[in-house]
Design a protein around this motif. Structure first.
Motif, PDB file in Angstrom:
ATOM      1  N   MET A  53     -54.018 -64.668  -3.218  1.00 34.48           N
ATOM      2  CA  MET A  53     -54.202 -63.660  -4.255  1.00 34.48           C
ATOM      3  C   MET A  53     -54.067 -62.284  -3.608  1.00 34.48           C
ATOM      4  SD  MET A  53     -58.346 -63.410  -4.876  1.00 34.48           S
ATOM      5  CE  MET A  53     -58.122 -61.864  -5.787  1.00 34.48           C
ATOM      6  N   PRO A  54     -53.797 -61.237  -4.392  1.00 31.54           N
ATOM      7  CA  PRO A  54     -53.773 -59.890  -3.818  1.00 31.54           C
ATOM      8  C   PRO A  54     -55.127 -59.552  -3.196  1.00 31.54           C
ATOM      9  CG  PRO A  54     -52.772 -59.902  -5.993  1.00 31.54           C
ATOM     10  CD  PRO A  54     -53.410 -61.248  -5.817  1.00 31.54           C
ATOM     11  N   GLU A  55     -55.092 -58.945  -2.015  1.00 33.95           N
ATOM     12  CA  GLU A  55     -56.337 -58.655  -1.314  1.00 33.95           C
ATOM     13  C   GLU A  55     -57.147 -57.525  -1.953  1.00 33.95           C
ATOM     14  OE1 GLU A  55     -54.727 -55.559   2.110  1.00 33.95           O
ATOM     15  OE2 GLU A  55     -54.851 -57.685   2.572  1.00 33.95           O
ATOM     16  N   MET A  56     -56.479 -56.617  -2.674  1.00 38.87           N
ATOM     17  CA  MET A  56     -57.164 -55.434  -3.185  1.00 38.87           C
ATOM     18  C   MET A  56     -58.283 -55.781  -4.170  1.00 38.87           C
ATOM     19  SD  MET A  56     -55.480 -51.988  -4.795  1.00 38.87           S
ATOM     20  CE  MET A  56     -56.506 -50.552  -5.132  1.00 38.87           C
ATOM     21  N   PRO A  57     -58.052 -56.652  -5.185  1.00 37.51           N
ATOM     22  CA  PRO A  57     -59.160 -56.999  -6.079  1.00 37.51           C
ATOM     23  C   PRO A  57     -60.313 -57.702  -5.357  1.00 37.51           C
ATOM     24  CG  PRO A  57     -57.064 -57.589  -7.071  1.00 37.51           C
ATOM     25  CD  PRO A  57     -56.784 -57.229  -5.656  1.00 37.51           C
ATOM     26  N   ALA A  58     -59.988 -58.553  -4.394  1.00 40.21           N
ATOM     27  CA  ALA A  58     -61.045 -59.225  -3.628  1.00 40.21           C
ATOM     28  C   ALA A  58     -61.871 -58.202  -2.862  1.00 40.21           C
ATOM     29  CB  ALA A  58     -60.430 -60.256  -2.673  1.00 40.21           C
ATOM     30  N   ALA A  59     -61.193 -57.256  -2.221  1.00 41.14           N
ATOM     31  CA  ALA A  59     -61.904 -56.225  -1.469  1.00 41.14           C
ATOM     32  C   ALA A  59     -62.756 -55.363  -2.394  1.00 41.14           C
ATOM     33  CB  ALA A  59     -60.908 -55.363  -0.700  1.00 41.14           C
ATOM     34  N   ARG A  60     -62.230 -55.047  -3.574  1.00 40.72           N
ATOM     35  CA  ARG A  60     -63.003 -54.237  -4.529  1.00 40.72           C
ATOM     36  C   ARG A  60     -64.258 -54.971  -4.980  1.00 40.72           C
ATOM     37  NH1 ARG A  60     -57.855 -52.533  -7.308  1.00 40.72           N
ATOM     38  NH2 ARG A  60     -58.307 -54.248  -8.735  1.00 40.72           N
ATOM     39  N   LEU A  61     -64.170 -56.294  -5.136  1.00 36.23           N
ATOM     40  CA  LEU A  61     -65.345 -57.056  -5.551  1.00 36.23           C
ATOM     41  C   LEU A  61     -66.424 -57.011  -4.476  1.00 36.23           C
ATOM     42  CD1 LEU A  61     -66.729 -58.929  -7.596  1.00 36.23           C
ATOM     43  CD2 LEU A  61     -65.636 -60.862  -6.428  1.00 36.23           C
ATOM     44  N   HIS A  62     -66.049 -57.229  -3.229  1.00 32.63           N
ATOM     45  CA  HIS A  62     -67.023 -57.178  -2.142  1.00 32.63           C
ATOM     46  C   HIS A  62     -67.605 -55.768  -2.006  1.00 32.63           C
ATOM     47  CE1 HIS A  62     -66.533 -61.154  -0.004  1.00 32.63           C
ATOM     48  NE2 HIS A  62     -65.550 -61.195  -0.893  1.00 32.63           N
ATOM     49  N   LEU A  76     -76.096 -62.331  -0.174  1.00 36.17           N
ATOM     50  CA  LEU A  76     -75.138 -62.948  -1.092  1.00 36.17           C
ATOM     51  C   LEU A  76     -73.787 -63.133  -0.411  1.00 36.17           C
ATOM     52  CD1 LEU A  76     -75.914 -61.166  -4.489  1.00 36.17           C
ATOM     53  CD2 LEU A  76     -76.913 -63.247  -3.519  1.00 36.17           C
ATOM     54  N   SER A  77     -73.382 -62.172   0.392  1.00 39.51           N
ATOM     55  CA  SER A  77     -72.117 -62.304   1.114  1.00 39.51           C
ATOM     56  C   SER A  77     -72.166 -63.460   2.107  1.00 39.51           C
ATOM     57  CB  SER A  77     -71.787 -61.004   1.842  1.00 39.51           C
ATOM     58  OG  SER A  77     -71.597 -59.942   0.927  1.00 39.51           O
ATOM     59  N   ARG A  78     -73.297 -63.597   2.798  1.00 37.91           N
ATOM     60  CA  ARG A  78     -73.429 -64.714   3.741  1.00 37.91           C
ATOM     61  C   ARG A  78     -73.376 -66.053   3.017  1.00 37.91           C
ATOM     62  NH1 ARG A  78     -76.976 -61.032   6.542  1.00 37.91           N
ATOM     63  NH2 ARG A  78     -78.758 -61.757   5.319  1.00 37.91           N
ATOM     64  N   GLU A  79     -74.040 -66.147   1.863  1.00 41.02           N
ATOM     65  CA  GLU A  79     -74.001 -67.407   1.111  1.00 41.02           C
ATOM     66  C   GLU A  79     -72.576 -67.718   0.664  1.00 41.02           C
ATOM     67  OE1 GLU A  79     -74.879 -70.922  -0.750  1.00 41.02           O
ATOM     68  OE2 GLU A  79     -76.001 -69.794   0.758  1.00 41.02           O
ATOM     69  N   LEU A 155     -70.555 -54.478   8.063  1.00 40.60           N
ATOM     70  CA  LEU A 155     -70.597 -54.903   6.660  1.00 40.60           C
ATOM     71  C   LEU A 155     -70.037 -56.296   6.417  1.00 40.60           C
ATOM     72  CD1 LEU A 155     -69.354 -51.660   4.840  1.00 40.60           C
ATOM     73  CD2 LEU A 155     -71.715 -52.394   5.249  1.00 40.60           C
ATOM     74  N   CYS A 156     -69.405 -56.908   7.422  1.00 46.07           N
ATOM     75  CA  CYS A 156     -68.613 -58.121   7.168  1.00 46.07           C
ATOM     76  C   CYS A 156     -69.451 -59.398   7.277  1.00 46.07           C
ATOM     77  CB  CYS A 156     -67.421 -58.155   8.107  1.00 46.07           C
ATOM     78  SG  CYS A 156     -66.384 -56.675   7.991  1.00 46.07           S
ATOM     79  N   HIS A 157     -70.473 -59.488   6.457  1.00 44.38           N
ATOM     80  CA  HIS A 157     -71.347 -60.664   6.477  1.00 44.38           C
ATOM     81  C   HIS A 157     -70.609 -61.919   6.007  1.00 44.38           C
ATOM     82  CE1 HIS A 157     -74.628 -57.863   7.155  1.00 44.38           C
ATOM     83  NE2 HIS A 157     -74.212 -57.164   6.121  1.00 44.38           N
ATOM     84  N   TRP A 158     -69.676 -61.750   5.093  1.00 45.74           N
ATOM     85  CA  TRP A 158     -68.909 -62.893   4.597  1.00 45.74           C
ATOM     86  C   TRP A 158     -68.097 -63.526   5.730  1.00 45.74           C
ATOM     87  CZ3 TRP A 158     -63.387 -63.138   3.549  1.00 45.74           C
ATOM     88  CH2 TRP A 158     -62.989 -64.319   2.894  1.00 45.74           C
ATOM     89  N   HIS A 159     -67.349 -62.702   6.456  1.00 42.53           N
ATOM     90  CA  HIS A 159     -66.563 -63.230   7.569  1.00 42.53           C
ATOM     91  C   HIS A 159     -67.455 -63.926   8.597  1.00 42.53           C
ATOM     92  CE1 HIS A 159     -63.724 -60.143   6.037  1.00 42.53           C
ATOM     93  NE2 HIS A 159     -62.787 -60.919   6.550  1.00 42.53           N
ATOM     94  N   ALA A 160     -68.544 -63.253   8.984  1.00 45.34           N
ATOM     95  CA  ALA A 160     -69.415 -63.826  10.009  1.00 45.34           C
ATOM     96  C   ALA A 160     -69.957 -65.182   9.588  1.00 45.34           C
ATOM     97  CB  ALA A 160     -70.566 -62.863  10.318  1.00 45.34           C
ATOM     98  N   ALA A 161     -70.303 -65.319   8.309  1.00 40.67           N
ATOM     99  CA  ALA A 161     -70.848 -66.588   7.827  1.00 40.67           C
ATOM    100  C   ALA A 161     -69.791 -67.682   7.801  1.00 40.67           C
ATOM    101  CB  ALA A 161     -71.454 -66.404   6.435  1.00 40.67           C
ATOM    102  N   VAL A 162     -68.545 -67.327   7.485  1.00 45.71           N
ATOM    103  CA  VAL A 162     -67.463 -68.318   7.534  1.00 45.71           C
ATOM    104  C   VAL A 162     -67.328 -68.860   8.958  1.00 45.71           C
ATOM    105  CG1 VAL A 162     -64.978 -68.689   7.319  1.00 45.71           C
ATOM    106  CG2 VAL A 162     -66.176 -67.342   5.592  1.00 45.71           C
TER     107      VAL A 162
END
Length: 210
Positions: A53-62, A76-79, A155-162
């Motif tokens: 998917m386009p990265e821009m909408p995903a980035a805007r959501l985070h 929430l990002s970690r989960e 800020l990158c809790h999502w990446h770290a949790a992955v």
């Protein structure tokens, strides 16, 4: 936390950057919060699991999550990151490969997993430039998921949790991942360091950087 500049309009990313975050948002804040953040991100319908998917909408959501609910955003990002790793394990890494990684000693399994992550970096790095540093270090330059943001902390809790979840499930149940530098905090890269015994940056991490 952020300035007026937004994420770049180019680049593609894996849809789990959105698909795994939205149900976490809804569970924490209900449909009202979910719909508010999706509207802020410009996401009218959920992306397909197939393809990118386009990265821009995903980035805007985070970004919207961090701006609207700053206290909740890290958890929430970690989960969502843990759920993303779960999806990868269920749908992207063949069962025999997972069995082999779990059967190998950690010093052998970690480099194999790191190279597999490198081969699929588009899933989470989008247009950012990904670099693997040995078996327990990852960097994303120009990380689109925090483009234009300014913060005094990573800020990158999502990446770290992955990364952490994949290593815990396939290399060592005690593995931890810590973002030690972030583009949003002024670094040229977002840097993630993994340790296999729960003490990022300690002897275990140094031993595994091969």
């Amino acid at each position: 936390m952020s300035d007026a500049a937004g994420p770049r309009a180019t680049g593609l990313i894996g849809p789990n950057a959105v698909l795994q975050l939205v149900p976490v948002i809804e569970r924490a804040g209900g449909r009202d919060l979910r719909d508010r953040l999706l509207a802020a991100a410009g996401i009218a319908e959920m992306p397909s699991e197939a393809g990118l998917m386009p990265e821009m909408p995903a980035a805007r959501l985070h970004r919207a999550l961090r701006e609207v609910t700053p206290d909740l955003a890290p958890a929430l990002s970690r989960e969502a990151g843990r759920r993303t790793a779960g999806y990868i394990l269920n749908h992207r890494i063949p069962a025999p490969a997972q069995w082999l990684l779990r059967a190998l000693p950690a010093p052998l399994a970690a480099p194999l997993l790191a190279r597999a992550i490198e081969r699929h970096a588009w899933t989470f790095a989008g247009s950012g430039r990904f670099r693997r540093d040995g078996a327990t270090g990852f960097e994303i330059a120009d990380n689109p998921m925090v483009a234009g943001e300014v913060s005094d902390r990573p800020l990158c809790h999502w990446h770290a949790a992955v990364f952490e979840t994949l290593y815990r499930r396939l290399v060592s149940p005690a593995a931890t991942c810590r973002e030690v530098a972030c583009c949003a905090a002024g670094s040229p890269v977002c840097r993630f360091d993994l340790a296999l015994h729960g003490d990022s940056g300690g002897p275990a991490a140094l031993e595994m950087s091969i």
